[in-house]
Scaffold this active site. Sequence first.
Site, PDB file in Angstrom:
ATOM      1  N   GLU A 192       0.863  -1.201   0.000  1.00  0.00           N
ATOM      2  CA  GLU A 192       0.000   0.000   0.000  1.00  0.00           C
ATOM      3  C   GLU A 192       0.901   1.252   0.000  1.00  0.00           C
ATOM      4  O   GLU A 192       1.973   1.239   0.614  1.00  0.00           O
ATOM      5  CB  GLU A 192      -0.830  -0.057   1.289  1.00  0.00           C
ATOM      6  N   LYS A 222      -9.425   1.779  -1.940  1.00  0.00           N
ATOM      7  CA  LYS A 222      -9.616   1.107  -0.638  1.00  0.00           C
ATOM      8  C   LYS A 222     -10.986   1.438  -0.053  1.00  0.00           C
ATOM      9  O   LYS A 222     -11.319   2.615   0.144  1.00  0.00           O
ATOM     10  CB  LYS A 222      -8.505   1.552   0.309  1.00  0.00           C
ATOM     11  N   CYS A 243      -4.792  -3.526   2.508  1.00  0.00           N
ATOM     12  CA  CYS A 243      -4.534  -3.579   3.946  1.00  0.00           C
ATOM     13  C   CYS A 243      -5.772  -3.859   4.786  1.00  0.00           C
ATOM     14  O   CYS A 243      -6.288  -4.967   4.749  1.00  0.00           O
ATOM     15  CB  CYS A 243      -3.831  -2.289   4.381  1.00  0.00           C
TER      16      CYS A 243
HETATM   17  C1  ACM Z   1      -3.916  -0.171   7.168  1.00  0.00           C
HETATM   18  O1  ACM Z   1      -5.009  -0.345   6.633  1.00  0.00           O
HETATM   19  N1  ACM Z   1      -2.956   0.487   6.549  1.00  0.00           N
HETATM   20  C2  ACM Z   1      -3.628  -0.735   8.484  1.00  0.00           C
END
Ligand code: ACM
Length: 266
Positions: free
Chosen positions: A41, A113, A146
């Site tokens: 990420e 995301k 993530c």
């Molecule tokens: C995250 O989502 N970077 C912990």
Amino acid sequence: MRIGIIQSEPAHLDPKLSCTRLAPQIEACVAEGAEIVVLPELAGSGYLFPNLEALSGLAEPADGSGLFLNWLIQRCKEHDIAIVSGYAEVSQGTLFNSAAFLTPKGVRGNYRKLHLFDTEKELFQPGDAGVPVFEWRGAKFSILICFDWSFPEVWRMAALAGADFVAHCSNLVLPWAQTGVKGHALCNHIGVFTANRIGTESQGDTQVTFTGGSQAITPTADLLASAPRAEIWQGVFEFEPSLARNKQVTGHNHLFEDRRRDMYSL
Ligand code: ACM
């Protein structure tokens, strides 16, 4: 299909230096025959931003014209590979924590995301484009980022839409994350390739330590590799899409057909 995972340490707020650090890791994956390589990420910018202006200055459009994505596309062209990488996206002034699917022909796909973690909510907007499925050399995959790992719904969405594996671009911090991800592979019979980062970043009063431990998991949840917690690392793994397409668990049990959709909605 040979899938590479890169566990890197992005240079904080310095995408150019991040590229310099990534170059030998990408080359090492290519030397092992990688056809697609998964990066963490926010792999160019790092994770913490002093303010919205700083993030806006580093964010790039999803068309691949910014410094970081453009550099990665050049690597795709040079090595005839695909790359999936997290990056900070700007779209008409809106900021997303995104990951792009890049090939020698440029940007082939983008994921925003859906589940923002902690103070990310102060800077980014949550994704608004679902969980698409992409295809590369006969294998189908989705991208998750993530903290998305905590939500079984998105893994099921990806699997139901035909993904053979998930490219999981990460900056994991919660110590149980790597364990949790294995269950999603098993419950959906899909491969999971988690590229996590290492290192610690500080910004003002905030300090975050990332947990490394990148991993490659088969559709039957065999752990092919688990990277060290605090060292850069890369690995390349053979993945057979047909294993993920068999959802039969016993002669009488099929992961999708046995769902009690009269009792719940997914
Ligand atoms: C995250 O989502 N970077 C912990």
